[in-house]
Design a protein around this motif. Structure first.
Motif, short mmCIF file in Angstrom:
data_model
loop_
_atom_site.label_atom_id
_atom_site.label_comp_id
_atom_site.label_asym_id
_atom_site.label_seq_id
_atom_site.Cartn_x
_atom_site.Cartn_y
_atom_site.Cartn_z
N GLY A 510 -71.15 -82.90 13.05
CA GLY A 510 -69.76 -83.19 13.36
C GLY A 510 -68.89 -81.95 13.36
N ILE A 511 -69.12 -81.06 12.40
CA ILE A 511 -68.35 -79.82 12.34
C ILE A 511 -68.67 -78.95 13.55
CG2 ILE A 511 -68.03 -77.68 11.03
CD1 ILE A 511 -68.57 -79.40 8.49
N ALA A 512 -69.93 -78.93 13.94
CA ALA A 512 -70.32 -78.16 15.13
C ALA A 512 -69.65 -78.71 16.39
CB ALA A 512 -71.83 -78.17 15.28
N GLN A 513 -69.49 -80.03 16.43
CA GLN A 513 -68.85 -80.66 17.59
C GLN A 513 -67.36 -80.37 17.61
OE1 GLN A 513 -69.59 -84.85 17.83
NE2 GLN A 513 -68.41 -85.13 19.71
N GLY A 514 -66.76 -80.22 16.43
CA GLY A 514 -65.34 -79.87 16.35
C GLY A 514 -64.43 -81.08 16.34
#
Length: 767
Positions: A510-514
């Protein structure tokens, strides 16, 4: 109870900032005997009429005698002991307030408006007091009105006489009349003599030709302005304000704290000693509520030299669990020399973490407006204090709060299932591990939107469920893109707010997706987002332009830094597809502007309680005025036949992973039965600290009359402390039942922090 279990901790708080304000200090130029902080007050746009004004008619004239003293308004007071002696005062206005004296010798009087008896007031008091509010009536129709006060010649058993003393009348003119004001009945509120004497209501629910699926009703008055609110039991909310001239009084002076009965709308004033202006709060694992931080004593008529209120910057105010419907024995406890924070904090956020203690985050070291490097407090501390990271109870630096000036007050924060903490300030965010004192910075909030004071947005942790593996996801809505380095004279109340909402799943993927970006139907600064037991979210309050605060920018509206109130409520469905989550269909619109210092909270009954709005230094009637009216936004389920919990009302203890049986009435057989465990939080300045919803595993017995509920899996998923259980059948929620999650014990204490206090206190005392 906290007093017994934390008695060792309470005397060991670090004495770092030493100033005499803890016991009140004399403001230069003040006169200790000039006046007290009294209920008599003339708000802006109102007019005071002294008892010698020609509009007063006292009869029979010989029954009234005149006293002269500097303690009376304009130096005079009319008094009588004769039965049936009366005064008549004719006026045009929306509100009338009667001020006079009270004492052990005072009796009972009848108050009539336009010939109708509206209140019987008992003016007995255990000590003699002047300039007291004896009666008030608001929401009066346009036209000429007659106030009549009649001495009945009767008294309470406590009184030794039938004295009536009249000092002044304050009249507030009509503003633009709203629909609800013109339809509502007169509001009456005598000076309360004891706990639950003041119960007020103004008008019936709206009855449009075709009833919408949602309803919005205005009923009740908060007595003190609702800057801060928290649900403390199935029957009461606690309301905290700043030191100002609220109509509710206690011990002869205006109150700035009260308990509000959620069904009778009765008020009980609280003994708040320190100035709780812009404080924060949380419940601890044992159910005790703490309210921390605030502002120094306020100059002029609420200064320490004139009244004795206490500097609130380091204050810790304690409210023990109070679950009874009769709350008269419940009150706030303060002991500033003994119980306080390690550093001064104004606009701090307070979060209950996984061990049941409080993490106190950020703030400013003194009152003001926009934060800056000279006032910033870029630290956290704990209550009770912890000997952690070598600080022995002293504040711990948090780099995020140094990097996010200037708009970084009232940070957004949530405890995460892995026991770390999500924190957002300005337009940045981090995941903070308080156990290792490390940060993991997240991508900045998109499009330059700032989301913390005074560019205030609102935020929630979305529901944690077995179906989503208790995966945390945050939602942040509203705020502003204004440059927070500009001085106030370059900002305006007409600067546009942001309509942006963003979501992020706080996992590696999720963090990578932003951040996922979406847009509200209307832009809002200072919105409130309220999580319902169904998992849906209601967005209310706020303004379309400007920023938080008062008296700071160009083109102020009255004193407000913001304008263009957003009156339309919005429903947000987190489970819907992107682009289809917002709806205003069937959602009511208010006619009461709710700007700076507004609040909204879910109640145990399942309604949304909406209150407050006060972008003013003190109680005011100018646009936008100090607002005491309460609104109740009811989802369709409130008017439906709902499932229910059966059995006693005492809070049930539910351990982590433990199973507890409840007697229930499901109303109808269904395979769709669920339980929402909700922390209703502590709400102020659009920060809904600690609010969360956790769906618990449950099973229904073969008879359908017993529900076995399994407690949350861990303290990260639901930090130990109070909560409310809502039983849902086919998506229809019951009334909430208060429970305690965990073992009900006090949070851990720390001997290292205690030792640090002893050393620092000795050093401070030697200076």
């Amino acid at each position: 109870m906290l007093f017994s279990t934390l008695s060792v901790v309470l005397y060991v708080l670090p004495f770092v900032y030493t100033e005499s304000a803890w016991n009140g200090y004399v403001i230069p130029g003040s006169n200790l005997t000039s006046y007290l902080f009294l209920p008599y007050y003339v708000p802006s746009n109102a007019t005071s009429f002294d008892d010698f004004h020609s509009t007063f008619v006292f009869s029979p004239r010989p029954a009234w005698y005149v006293s002269r003293s500097d303690e009376y308004v304009q130096g005079t007071l009319h008094s009588t002991t004769r039965p049936s002696a009366d005064l008549i005062f004719k006026f045009h206005g929306a509100q009338v307030e009667l001020f006079g004296t009270v004492s052990k010798r005072h009796g009972i009087a009848n108050v009539l408006i336009d010939g109708n008896l509206v209140q019987r007031i008992d003016n007995f008091a255990p000590r003699s007091l002047t300039q007291q509010r004896l009666f008030s009536s608001s929401a009066l129709n346009i036209g000429l009105h007659t106030l009549q006060v009649v001495n009945t010649g009767r008294k309470s058993l406590r009184s030794s006489g039938t004295l009536l003393g009249v000092d002044a009348v304050v009249v507030t003119p009509h503003q633009s009349p709203s629909k609800r004001e013109s339809a509502g009945a007169a509001l009456t509120s005598p000076m309360p003599q004891s706990g639950l004497d003041l119960a007020v209501s103004n008008g019936a629910p709206q009855t449009p030709a075709s009833s919408p699926p949602w309803s919005l009703v205005q009923k009740g008055l908060t007595g003190v302005h609702a800057m801060q609110i928290s649900i403390i039991s199935e029957s009461h909310a606690i309301i905290i304000d700043k030191v100002e001239h609220n109509p509710l009084t206690i011990d002869g002076h205006p109150a700035w704290g009260a308990l509000y009965h959620l069904t009778s709308h009765a008020l009980q004033p609280l003994h708040v000693r320190s100035n709780s202006f812009c404080a924060g709060g949380t419940f601890l694992s044992n159910g005790t509520l703490i309210n921390v931080g605030g502002n120094p004593v306020v100059a002029d008529k609420t200064g320490a030299a004139d009244f004795g209120d206490v500097n609130g910057l380091q204050a810790v105010r304690i409210f023990e669990p109070c679950d009874s419907d009769d709350s008269r024995t419940c009150d706030i406890y303060e002991d500033p020399p003994r119980i306080r924070m390690a550093s001064p904090r104004w606009y701090n956020t307070v979060l209950r973490i996984s061990d049941g203690s409080a993490m106190i985050i950020g703030g400013s070291t003194k009152g003001g407006w926009m934060n800056n490097a000279t006032t910033n407090n870029p630290t956290i501390e704990f209550f009770p204090p912890k000997n952690i990271h070598g600080q022995n109870g002293l504040p711990i630096a948090l780099k995020l709060l140094s990097d996010t000036l200037n708009s970084n007050l009232f940070p957004i924060a949530f405890t995460l299932p892995d026991e770390q903490v999500f924190i957002a300030a300005n337009n940045d965010a981090t995941i903070y591990n308080w156990q290792t004192n490390t940060e993991r910075r997240l991508p900045p909030i998109p499009n330059g939107v700032r989301v913390t004071y005074p560019m205030t947005g609102t935020a929630l942790l979305l529901p944690l469920t077995p179906a989503n593996g208790y995966t945390p996801e945050v939602l942040i809505c509203g705020g502003s893109t204004i440059d927070d380095t500009k001085p106030g004279y370059e900002l305006t109340s007409q600067d546009p707010a942001s309509d942006q909402c963003v979501r992020m799943v706080l996992t590696e993927a999720g963090i990578a997706q932003g951040w996922q970006v979406e847009h509200m139907p209307q832009a809002r600064i200072m919105p409130d987002a309220v999580l319902l037991p169904t998992g849906q979210i209601v967005i209310v309050n706020g303004a379309g332009t400007g920023i938080s605060g008062y008296g700071n920018v160009k083109d102020q509206i009255g004193q407000s830094n913001a304008d263009n109130p957003v009156l339309q409520s919005v429903l947000y469905n987190p489970a819907a597809a992107l682009g289809a989550r917002f709806s205003t269909q069937g959602m009511p619109a208010s006619d009461i502007p709710r700007l700076y210092h507004s609040v909204a909270t879910l109640t145990p009954h399942g309604e949304v309680m909406i209150a407050g709005s006060n972008p003013n230094l003190d109680r005011s009637n100018v646009k936008y005025p100090t607002e005491y009216r309460v609104e109740w936004l009811s989802p369709p389920y409130v008017a439906s036949e709902r499932p229910s919990w059966l059995g006693g009302s005492s809070a049930v203890l539910i351990g982590f992973g433990a199973q507890v049986d409840f007697a229930v009435n499901l109303n109808s057989p269904s395979s769709d039965v669920s339980v929402s465990l909700m922390d209703l939080g502590y709400i102020t300045h659009a920060v809904h600290a600690n609010v969360r919803m956790v769906v618990l595993s449950c099973t229904v017995s073969n008879s359908g009359r017993t529900l076995t509920v399994t407690g949350p899996p861990s303290a990260g998923i639901y930090p130990p402390g109070p909560g409310f259980l809502y039983l849902l059948v086919d998506g229809l929620p019951s009334v909430g039942k208060k429970v305690m999650i965990g073992d009900g014990k006090s949070p851990p204490t720390d001997e290292g922090a205690s030792a640090a206090y002893v050393i620092l206190s000795f050093v401070a005392a030697s200076i």
